[in-house]
Design an enzyme around this catalytic site. Structure first.
Site, PDB file in Angstrom:
ATOM      1  N   TRP A   1       0.808  -1.225   0.000  1.00  0.00           N
ATOM      2  CA  TRP A   1       0.000   0.000   0.000  1.00  0.00           C
ATOM      3  C   TRP A   1       0.837   1.270   0.000  1.00  0.00           C
ATOM      4  O   TRP A   1       0.329   2.341  -0.287  1.00  0.00           O
ATOM      5  CB  TRP A   1      -0.907   0.026   1.244  1.00  0.00           C
ATOM      6  CG  TRP A   1      -0.154  -0.253   2.512  1.00  0.00           C
ATOM      7  CD1 TRP A   1      -0.044  -1.459   3.142  1.00  0.00           C
ATOM      8  CD2 TRP A   1       0.644   0.663   3.279  1.00  0.00           C
ATOM      9  NE1 TRP A   1       0.770  -1.346   4.256  1.00  0.00           N
ATOM     10  CE2 TRP A   1       1.193  -0.054   4.357  1.00  0.00           C
ATOM     11  CE3 TRP A   1       0.929   2.028   3.157  1.00  0.00           C
ATOM     12  CZ2 TRP A   1       2.020   0.542   5.311  1.00  0.00           C
ATOM     13  CZ3 TRP A   1       1.752   2.633   4.093  1.00  0.00           C
ATOM     14  CH2 TRP A   1       2.293   1.878   5.168  1.00  0.00           C
TER      15      TRP A   1
ATOM     16  N   ALA B   1      -2.815  -4.786  -1.938  1.00  0.00           N
ATOM     17  CA  ALA B   1      -3.027  -4.701  -0.493  1.00  0.00           C
ATOM     18  C   ALA B   1      -4.447  -4.254  -0.184  1.00  0.00           C
ATOM     19  O   ALA B   1      -5.032  -3.449  -0.924  1.00  0.00           O
ATOM     20  CB  ALA B   1      -2.026  -3.723   0.117  1.00  0.00           C
TER      21      ALA B   1
ATOM     22  N   GLU C   1      10.794  -8.474  -1.810  1.00  0.00           N
ATOM     23  CA  GLU C   1      11.384  -7.269  -1.236  1.00  0.00           C
ATOM     24  C   GLU C   1      10.707  -7.030   0.101  1.00  0.00           C
ATOM     25  O   GLU C   1       9.537  -6.660   0.161  1.00  0.00           O
ATOM     26  CB  GLU C   1      11.191  -6.047  -2.133  1.00  0.00           C
ATOM     27  CG  GLU C   1      11.934  -4.836  -1.588  1.00  0.00           C
ATOM     28  CD  GLU C   1      11.411  -3.510  -2.091  1.00  0.00           C
ATOM     29  OE1 GLU C   1      11.187  -2.610  -1.242  1.00  0.00           O
ATOM     30  OE2 GLU C   1      11.210  -3.377  -3.297  1.00  0.00           O
TER      31      GLU C   1
ATOM     32  N   CYS D   1      10.050   2.030   1.365  1.00  0.00           N
ATOM     33  CA  CYS D   1      10.903   0.846   1.456  1.00  0.00           C
ATOM     34  C   CYS D   1      12.364   1.237   1.627  1.00  0.00           C
ATOM     35  O   CYS D   1      13.101   0.605   2.382  1.00  0.00           O
ATOM     36  CB  CYS D   1      10.743  -0.007   0.203  1.00  0.00           C
ATOM     37  SG  CYS D   1       9.065  -0.603  -0.075  1.00  0.00           S
TER      38      CYS D   1
END
Length: 461
Positions: free
Chosen positions: A132, A158, A230, A264
């Site tokens: 998300w 998501a 990931e 990330c």
């Protein structure tokens, strides 16, 4: 009928609700994908690219609707627009390099009377389980190259950003992509695990938590499908004594707090050489205090709520633990609704931190960062590597060779110099340790979305 509800972080309302697909619908979708993929694999790469670029234009044309939709779903301020600058860059690049990246590899030692080469053939059906936090960017990393490589794609987005999957479906339909090649499905965890264990999926790409990655591996065990994972990150920055200070401060503050820190490859810990530590911290505090936390639908807001209240509560817990162990909070910004159980959270900068504190060891994925003073490269490298994660690391110096030498010793998938929190589609996106395995984008990304098939053809008999 089981449904999935999107609880908006903006005001706690149910923004959208969608029914879960039936098991029969899921099975039918997989069969459609397999049938469509066989013809798609015969489609010239140039023709595949035309569909991808048409999808891109259809998606960008929805910007005015999508931007507030993202704000309602996961809280990013509307002032930043959509994610389509990056989506355009990644899509265009992967289309551009596809023919060269996917061409057969000829044997390097020719032999008379033989034709010998390795083709890169499609995997078949690729499943993308998207997160998300950057719901378009993360999904497009695999969707476009998988289709360009000749596979079909099933997207499970998501729950927090379900509408993104629908937007991709609309864009591909508008582009005229043959039916069955891209399908958006709403599934629960049990259905996802069942599908992954069925042997009907040839590759899965997942972006999310370490626990989620382990669940994916467990569900896929014994199927021999390929995986792209990931997972978590705790990305460090090292500011050397010769760094251009105003540039380092501005970019590292943005790298730590953009998207409410839900990146990330966002900066979660900073190590600063003792000679410039005080100057850096002073600048970092001043820059951080410029943030305006509030309703993401307001153009003045530069930091919206976190996607869910529990994510904000984790940051509050990390901060409280660090303070109990001797850290010092430098911002202490007062924000309406910043309280336990609320997704609204002010950015925070901590000093006096060490690696006995969770804020310097465990993934935060929110607007908090710890800053530590270091004496030299050796100390900085040891601290950067003192983590179970390894996605990116950034080094701030005027000496390129020095940065590269430090980067050689840092356990990470990407080394940055004088920038951070960016994904270059020409460079492979990968991680080490608990950050996962696999590789996305670049020509190497195509290698991970195809399988090699050798041809050993004797022409003269």
């Amino acid at each position: 009928m089981e449904t999935v509800k999107i609880k908006s972080p903006v005001d706690g309302s149910i923004y959208a609700e969608r029914p879960i697909a039936t098991d029969q619908a899921i099975n039918a979708a997989v069969e459609r994908a397999k049938a469509a993929q066989e013809k798609w694999a015969e489609t010239p790469i140039v023709e595949r690219g035309k569909y991808m670029l048409a999808m891109l234009e259809a998606l960008v044309a929805m910007t005015d609707e999508i931007v507030p939709e993202i704000a309602w779903q996961m809280g990013r301020p509307v002032r930043y627009g959509g994610e389509f600058g990056g989506v355009r860059e990644r899509t265009s690049y992967m289309v551009e390099i596809a023919e060269a990246a996917l061409k057969p590899v000829m044997a390097s030692n020719p032999k008379d009377g033989f034709r010998r080469y390795v083709k890169k053939v499609p995997l078949g059906v690729v499943m993308v389980i998207a997160p998300w936090n950057y719901p378009y960017l993360t999904a497009v990393n695999t969707i476009v190259p998988a289709l360009m490589a000749g596979s079909a794609v099933i997207l499970k987005h998501a729950a927090q950003t379900l509408l993104v999957g629908e937007r991709f479906q609309q864009a591909f339909d508008k582009a005229g992509l043959p039916k069955g090649l891209f399908q958006n499905l709403v599934m629960n965890h049990a259905q996802t695990e069942k599908l992954l264990g069925s042997g009907k999926i040839d590759h899965v790409n997942f972006t999310g938590s370490v626990a989620g990655g382990r669940a994916i591996e467990k569900a896929a065990a014994g199927t021999f499908m390929t995986l792209g994972l990931e997972l978590g990150g705790k990305d460090p920055a090292y500011v050397l004594a010769d760094a251009k200070m105003d540039h380092a401060v501005a970019n590292l503050v943005d790298g730590a707090f953009y998207n409410s820190g839900q990146c990330c490859c966002g900066i979660e810990r900073v190590y600063v050489h003792e000679k410039v530590y005080d100057e850096f911290v002073e600048g970092f505090i001043a820059e951080t205090k410029n943030y305006v936390v509030g309703n993401p639908l307001d153009q003045a807001t530069t930091m919206g709520p976190m996607a869910q209240a529990r994510f904000a509560d984790l940051i509050r817990e990390q901060k409280a633990e660090a303070l109990r162990k001797g850290a010092k909070a430098l911002i202490n910004m007062k924000v309406a609704s910043d309280e336990q159980g609320s997704p609204y959270l002010a950015p925070e900068v901590l000093t006096g931190v060490d690696h006995q504190m969770n804020v310097m060891r465990e993934e935060s994925f929110g607007p908090i960062v710890g800053i530590m003073k270091v004496r030299n490269d050796e100390e900085a490298i040891a601290l950067m590597n003192d983590s179970p994660y390894g996605l990116t690391a950034s080094i701030w110096t005027r000496d390129t060779e020095h940065a590269a030498a430090i980067g050689d010793r840092v356990e990470t998938g990407t080394v940055f110099m004088n920038r951070c929190d960016y994904l270059d589609p020409a460079l492979v996106w990968t991680g080490v340790k608990d950050t996962g395995k696999g590789a996305a984008l670049s020509a190497i990304g195509y290698d991970n979305l195809t399988r090699p098939k050798s041809y050993h053809l004797r022409e003269a008999i």
